[in-house]
Design an enzyme around this catalytic site. Sequence first.
Site, short mmCIF file in Angstrom:
data_model
loop_
_atom_site.label_atom_id
_atom_site.label_comp_id
_atom_site.label_asym_id
_atom_site.label_seq_id
_atom_site.Cartn_x
_atom_site.Cartn_y
_atom_site.Cartn_z
N GLY A 32 0.56 -1.22 -0.02
CA GLY A 32 0.11 0.07 -0.13
C GLY A 32 0.67 1.20 0.03
O GLY A 32 0.36 2.16 -0.81
N ASP A 39 1.27 3.57 4.53
CA ASP A 39 -0.03 3.99 4.02
C ASP A 39 -0.85 4.19 5.04
O ASP A 39 -1.36 5.63 4.90
CB ASP A 39 -0.56 2.81 2.85
CG ASP A 39 -0.92 1.53 3.41
OD1 ASP A 39 -0.71 1.35 4.65
OD2 ASP A 39 -1.51 0.76 2.60
N PHE A 66 -13.59 3.45 5.78
CA PHE A 66 -12.87 2.30 4.75
C PHE A 66 -12.37 3.37 3.65
O PHE A 66 -13.25 3.82 2.89
CB PHE A 66 -13.55 1.28 4.47
CG PHE A 66 -12.64 0.38 3.67
CD1 PHE A 66 -11.84 -0.66 4.43
CD2 PHE A 66 -12.63 0.24 2.19
CE1 PHE A 66 -10.88 -1.43 3.80
CE2 PHE A 66 -11.90 -0.67 1.67
CZ PHE A 66 -11.19 -1.50 2.41
N VAL A 67 -11.20 3.32 3.26
CA VAL A 67 -10.60 4.27 2.15
C VAL A 67 -9.78 3.14 1.06
O VAL A 67 -9.33 2.38 1.48
CB VAL A 67 -9.77 5.33 2.57
CG1 VAL A 67 -10.51 6.45 3.65
CG2 VAL A 67 -8.51 4.79 3.51
N ASP A 87 -3.96 2.35 11.63
CA ASP A 87 -5.21 2.06 12.47
C ASP A 87 -5.12 1.67 13.55
O ASP A 87 -4.85 2.35 14.83
CB ASP A 87 -6.30 1.57 11.27
CG ASP A 87 -6.05 0.47 10.79
OD1 ASP A 87 -5.03 -0.52 11.50
OD2 ASP A 87 -6.87 0.00 9.84
#
Length: 172
Positions: free
Chosen positions: A41, A97, A149-150, A100
């Site tokens: 990512g 990236d 959520f991306v 969380d």
Amino acid sequence: MANMTMLITEEEIDKRCSDLGMEITKAYEGKSIHVIAVLTGSVFFACELTKYIMRPVTFDFITAASYGNSTESSGEVKVLKDLISDVEGKDILIIEDIIDSGRTLKKLKDMLQERKPNSIKICTMLDKPERRVVDVDVDYVAFKIPDKFVVGYGLDYTDGTMRNLPYIATME
């Protein structure tokens, strides 16, 4: 497929990479930087960011996973591909990236610390502090985002899809 809503434009990402690059350049005055990009990512962000770092930069890559093919973290972090280079005595900048839970970066930082680098700093494109379950010091954050959520700019939906979007969007 779910609806997408633009969260961060390509122009905003480029501007923030430029600003962060200057900040990192100042922080590493007189030093070389050994960038460790967390695959897959972070590749887009790492490439864009390092264009703006005016210090000698070397690269290596590590692959760590806690998501598999899901959109939710399993909570278990696995290192799937380790570094090629020796990091002893180097000033490391881990580029991620998104952070969380913090589990992946905590595991990677602890693992790399055992290899005796001179320093370790963390830079992330996206930070979701509301999701943190493990304390991890993040030195450079491009964008703090809400707990959504991306996808895009290296972040995938499932099975690696949607990474190639030149912006970041939320999925509804």
